[in-house]
Design an enzyme around this catalytic site. Structure first.
Site, PDB file in Angstrom:
ATOM      1  CG  MET A  10      -2.136  -0.884   1.102  1.00 57.63           C
ATOM      2  SD  MET A  10      -3.282  -0.340  -0.175  1.00 57.63           S
ATOM      3  CE  MET A  10      -3.950   1.130   0.583  1.00 57.63           C
ATOM      4  CE  LYS A  60       0.461   1.851   4.565  1.00 60.91           C
ATOM      5  NZ  LYS A  60      -0.277   0.701   5.152  1.00 60.91           N
ATOM      6  CG  ASP A  69      -1.472 -10.336   6.354  1.00 60.35           C
ATOM      7  OD1 ASP A  69      -1.301 -11.574   6.342  1.00 60.35           O
ATOM      8  OD2 ASP A  69      -0.573  -9.536   6.065  1.00 60.35           O
TER       9      ASP A  69
END
Length: 501
Positions: free
Chosen positions: A26, A45, A148
């Site tokens: 991502m 991020k 995940d």
């Protein structure tokens, strides 16, 4: 070597990007300083360049918003603090920067005791339960699955309140399960921990996370995987998850029967055969955690309980000295908090003087104590010293104190707090100000002590902008945002380590 183009940039006139901390599907994650809050380290991020289109930008913004809302409900999910779009139209979000040890590192290094296993899994289940229950966003209920769950996505951190705090990472690839909306069927996850239905590309629900949790629980206890594929390919793992029975846990591990049964139930091939939700798992984990909690390290929670240990003569004399203090004539007799130095035969003591109602002083005698510090350099160096006293019966009593870091009082107080790692709280009653009614001691986390000394040094080189009120107002805003998070942590601590009182 080519320099990373983002390193050393200032983002949104606030975040100074220091270095690349990691990258994934991502995007890229940078360690950064929040210059507004005195250089507090955060993680920034950025969305991957290859995903730059309106649909993905919208998805990213939605993801950041939902993660921020989700972390408001639980301390066990990484917290999103801010998000936006940079000058190149690249979306980003700002998260708390977490320092600790991943569960995968812990598994590689040593065997995990049963009591520690139960504490870690309990906290992970609480975080997942919050996500699975969902949040309201734009009038719609959004149930979130992680997709995940694996040891590398759980971080174990030292925490001044809980002792050891578990945070679930990387909800960035979580799939939003929205009511009455068709889901995109695409494969995401890590092969060794994937549920059978995830490998088939089917629509997923919370029971897929429960399967992954089962794999992880088995690995934590046995230090090996419950399923061994013929090879490490997608096909090999597909066959293992669909056709192979989990290996039984070895008898010498002395796993309680109810826990053994729970793990095998989580590893069921069919979702309908697994526990329905995290609540069912916690019904087994929580009582076991209490039963096997005898060998845990004591929680890092201070209680003013009589009889826990006898004070040393030095501590006793210091308390007696504090109890002899009288309210300064120069200070108003009203609800107020301010710092003050007390000279003792052992040196200078940093204290916080508090005036509240007599009954409130009595109610707070057995409270949990917590402190935290915020520092702002812009436009004027100012420190916010936060102390809170908390009990389930009486809730929180917030005791904020602002220190102007361009004054000798602010500088000296900050430096003394950093050097001593503790302070005394002196309580005076509104109804009777003749003498100090009660004294409490509060210790400061070593990492915070380092920051206090750094901020004291930093402030010396900053100019006096004459705008202390503006900095104080900025810190007040941050304080209001921080209150529910601190309260959440204290409530969680009471649930995990209830007071004997």
């Amino acid at each position: 070597m080519t320099k990373d183009p983002y390193t050393d940039r200032i983002l949104a006139n606030r975040y100074h990007l220091l270095e690349l901390a990691g990258k994934g599907a991502m995007g890229r994650v940078y360690r950064a300083e929040d210059t507004l809050l005195g250089g507090v380290i955060v993680a920034v991020k950025f969305l991957a360049q290859t995903l730059l289109n309106k649909r993905m930008r919208d998805r990213f913004e939605r993801e950041a918003t939902i993660c921020a809302l989700l972390a408001e409900k639980t301390i066990h999910i990484v917290r999103v603090r801010d998000y936006g779009v940079d000058a190149q139209e690249v979306p980003y979000y700002v998260m708390e920067f977490l320092e600790g040890e991943s569960l995968s590192e812990l598994i590689r290094k040593r065997d995990i005791s049963l009591s520690r296993f139960l504490r870690v899994i309990r906290q992970a289940c609480l975080g997942l339960q919050c996500a699975h229950e969902g949040i309201i966003f734009k009038g719609e209920k959004n149930k979130i699955i992680h997709r995940d769950i694996k040891p590398s996505n759980l971080l174990l951190m030292e925490d001044a309140t809980l002792g050891e705090l578990v945070k679930i990472l990387d909800f960035g690839i979580a799939k939003l399960i929205e009511e009455n909306r068709e889901q995109t069927h695409s494969f995401m996850g890590t092969l060794a921990y994937c549920s059978p239905e995830q490998m088939e590309g089917k629509e997923l629900d919370r029971r897929s996370d429960i399967y992954s949790l089962g794999v992880m629980m088995y690995e934590m206890l046995a230090n090996e995987m419950p399923l061994l594929p013929e090879n490490n390919s997608f096909g090999g793992w597909y066959k293992a998850h669909h056709d192979f029975k989990p290996l039984p846990l070895k008898p010498e591990l002395n796993i309680p029967p109810e826990l053994n049964s729970l793990i095998m139930q989580c590893l069921a091939k069919k979702p309908d055969d697994r526990p329905e939700n995290m609540g069912e798992i916690l019904k087994v984990i929580s009582p076991l955690a209490e039963r096997y909690d005898r060998d845990r390290h004591p929680a890092k929670i201070e209680k003013d309980t009589k009889g826990d240990r006898q004070p040393t003569p030095t501590e006793s004399s210091l308390e007696d000295l504090c109890l002899q203090m009288t309210w300064p004539q120069t200070m108003p007799q009203q609800k107020i908090v301010f710092p003050r130095f007390i000279r003792t035969p052992k040196g200078v003591l940093s204290t916080l003087w508090i005036m509240i109602e007599q009954q409130d002083i009595f109610n707070r005698r057995l409270s949990t104590r917590y402190n935290q510090f915020l520092f702002s350099t812009i436009p004027h160096p100012m420190l916010l010293w936060i102390t809170v006293l908390y009990s389930p019966q009486h809730g929180p009593r917030w005791l904020p104190c602002y220190l102007d870091m361009k004054t000798s009082m602010g500088q000296n107080t900050t430096r003394l707090l950093g050097e001593s790692g503790e302070y005394r709280m002196l309580f005076f009653a509104l109804e009777n100000v003749s003498k100090c009614q009660h004294v409490m001691n509060s210790t400061i986390d070593p990492e915070q002590c380092k920051r206090l000394l750094h901020w004291a040094d930093t402030s010396k080189g900053l100019r006096d902008a004459g705008q202390s009120t503006m900095s104080k107002n900025l810190l007040k805003q941050e304080f209001e945002k921080l209150k529910p998070k601190i309260l959440m942590k204290l409530e969680a601590a009471q649930t995990q380590y209830p007071s004997s009182s």
